[in-house]
Structure formats: C-alpha cells, structure tokens
Motif scaffolding. Sequence first.
Motif, PDB file in Angstrom:
ATOM      1  N   ARG A  66      56.153   4.013  41.921  1.00  0.00           N
ATOM      2  CA  ARG A  66      56.437   5.368  41.117  1.00  0.00           C
ATOM      3  C   ARG A  66      57.970   5.351  40.609  1.00  0.00           C
TER       4      ARG A  66
ATOM      5  N   GLU B  41      53.479   6.987  38.932  1.00  0.00           N
ATOM      6  CA  GLU B  41      52.959   7.616  39.934  1.00  0.00           C
ATOM      7  C   GLU B  41      51.518   7.839  40.086  1.00  0.00           C
TER       8      GLU B  41
ATOM      9  N   ASP C 111      50.696  10.536  37.399  1.00  0.00           N
ATOM     10  CA  ASP C 111      50.955  10.120  35.990  1.00  0.00           C
ATOM     11  C   ASP C 111      49.628   9.678  35.445  1.00  0.00           C
TER      12      ASP C 111
END
Length: 463
Positions: free
Chosen positions: A174, A215, A219
């Motif tokens: 991330r 992430e 995401d």
Amino acid sequence: MATIEGFKHHARKSYTLRPVELRIADHLDVYQPLSVKEIRIQASRCMDCGTQFCSWGCPLGNLIPYWNEHAQNGDWEEAYRMLRLTNNFPEFTGKICPALCETSCSLSIHHGAVTIREIEHTIIETAFKEGWVKPRYPKMRTGKQIAIIGSGPAGLTVADELNAVGHEVTVYERSTEVGGLLRFGIPNFKLEKYVIDRRIELMKEAGVKFVTGVEVGTDMSVLKLEEEMDALVLTGGSTIPRDLQVKGRELKGIHYAVDYLSQYTMSVHGLEIEGEVISAKDKTVLVIGGGDTGSDCIGTAVRQGAKAVYQYEIMPKPPEKADVLMTWPTAANTLKTTSSHEEGAQRFWSTKTHEFIGSEGKLRGVVASSEDGSEYEIAVDLVFLAMGFLHPAREGMIEALSLELDQRGNVATDKKHMTSRKGIFSAGDMRSGQSLVVRAIHEGRIVARDIDEYLMGDSLLRG
C-alpha cells in the motif's frame, strides 16, 4: 575448527558506535564495523559446542558454529553459503536483530557471548561486495499465480521462496515503497534503505513483481484478486497501534510513534508527506513506551534538534545484570541502553501517565505519577505513543474476506497457516501479533513451504 580455545585468549568485541556529535548530525548508520581481521578473531572464540544452543536460540535455526568456522578461516564464500541456507535476508538480521543467539551462546555464562550478529553482518556484506549474492532464478515455471499482500519481512520471504520454486509471485504494497516497517518503521541510523533496495532489485531480476501504492481491499477488490490467483498470502502486519485513552488525548501534539518514524524516513528520502508535518525541532518531547520503537523516537527527535527528550516506561527499571545461571539459555530481562539513549534522553520507570494538559487545543504538559503514587506535572510540546501494536486493521481486506480472528484480533490460521478461507494463507505479525524481524522471516519460510505443498502436493522448500 582451527581452534576452539579462542575465547581463552580474546575478549568479546563488537562494533563500536560513531561519536555522538557526528552521528546525530546525519542520518547514517550509528555503527563502525570491525575490520575483517578482528571479525576472524571474534569468530575464533566460538567453541563449536556439542549442543549448539546458539542455533536453538535463533528462530531461524542458523548454522552458526559452521559459518563461524569458515569466517575464522577466512573462507567467506563458504560462510555465506552456510548462512543463506537458513536466512533469506541476513543483511536485515545482521543489522537489527536483538541477537537471541548470543543470549543462548554458552560463553555468555562467564566469558561474554560470541559476537554472532557482527560476524553475520560481515559475511553478508562481504558476499554482496564479492558478487556472490545473486538472483534466485527458478529452473522452471509452474504456472501457479500467487498474490502476497504486504511487503514486510514475512511477505518478502514468502515471495523469495515461492518464486525460487517457479511460482508466479506478485507482491502488493500500500505504501509507495517496498519494505513495510523495515522501510518506514526503522530509522536510517539503524537500517539504511539501500540495504532493502539492493535486495529488492535482485528479487525483481529473479521474476518477483511488485505493485506499490495499492491497498488491497480498498483500492482494489480482494475478492477479484482471490478469483484470479491460485493462492493469496496476507502479510500486512499488525498495524493498529495501542492508544492511551486518558483525559486530553485529543490535544494537538500527541502522535503515534509509527507515524512520526514514517515521516522521518520519508523526509530523509525526499518523499512527499501528506497532512501535518511532525517535527521535534526546538521542542520538549516525551516518548511513552520503553521498547525499541520508543528508543527510535528518541534518536529521531535528537537528530531533528529537540530541546529535551524524556521517556516514560510503565514497568519497573530492570536490573543492570541478571543471574545468567538462572535464565540461560533464554534471554534475561536486563536494562537495555541503546545508542539513542546515549545521545540524550532522561528515562523514567514505573511511571504512569494520567492526563494530557493543554490550552487552545494544543498540548502543553503531562500529569504522571511515579512508583510511590505521587503525581507531578511536566511541560512538554510533543508526545509520541510507542506502546506497541494491537492487531491488523479489520476494515477492507479482512472484512471483505470474512476471515476468522483469534482471541487477540489477529488473523486465525490452521497448522498449515491457511486462514478460514481456502487458498488464503497468512504469515508474520498479521497472524501472530507484533514480533521480531527474524521471527517474521522464519514464519515466511514455513508458510512458503505450506503453500507450495498446497499447490503442488509436495515441496522441496526447507521451511
């Protein structure tokens, strides 16, 4: 060995610290290595015990007497060959491991342990210098696709092992840089980041793919990733820091240690910092928590130009010396004074923080009590909470997968490190809770073997 009586003639000697005035003026390694000649002498102190408690004390089971013998003889390539059999990243452990092996060394009882960590560091640095550390190219590809979520020491170990036996490995991180807490949680003065970078380049060359700034679970969909991959490995670490819920906690100027240390590393490397910039320059700083993270905050604050630094520890002050005969071969609880403590900090034990006080929303001081229960107030501008981590974040990936958790809130797994969801495994702090880098590497090796067996029915990995 060439000799097993070196300890009779040579005292224990370890790396020396650079002068305080020099090391606090930069962000470089605080240590000055011994010469190769001195390291060979230190290796000669190893007795090659019949029962090798050093290997027992090491979570990786490193073959310490064997590479000590080769180091003593100046056969560095063979020493490296023995070292790499059990440790994927000796350049990490040779710098930041608390050296449980030295606690277990038989010489620690009366003569001072062999300086195992410094010997390990010399072996791996010599190997890099001589070009013996090479990418682990697989002999063939299996066609199996594996996603590893988290690029800390556990995730990197799983990736290194599984790629070496031919699986297609992609690591998702991330942050914008690979390394997890190795990258942003440990200051440069303890672990310069080129140490991570050169290893990542070797892994990339061997075929490991890295995707940063993503992430998983936020995401991108972890469920979609699960569909696309033959196995998922969750190595995201223990990321929820322990808080201190006392009156005044909302005041501006109170930060988690991990946020402060991450910013420090980002600033050193010229990376963009989002939100409030935390700086200790010309401020009075209080660090709450007596472990390594608290010590790292002290060293960082000193380098930023703090006016004064204090450290509170809720536990009593440990003894300076322990009855080794009562504790050996396990580690004794003794007073630990780090390089950062020597650089400038006043330490307090058996101290409880009762209240943060301030004005106009800003921190101005702390109310605490000492061992006898008497309360007092101290003026501070910044507080860093360095009290460890509780468990991994549940929002996002863990919730989306509906994973079972253990009693401490970590990801629960079976004996083969598989979570409650078939084909999804977990390793490192996310599974076991906050621990050491050396234990994360060890667990990564074990999990990699379990995954290989799951995918192929058998495994040649050592674990």
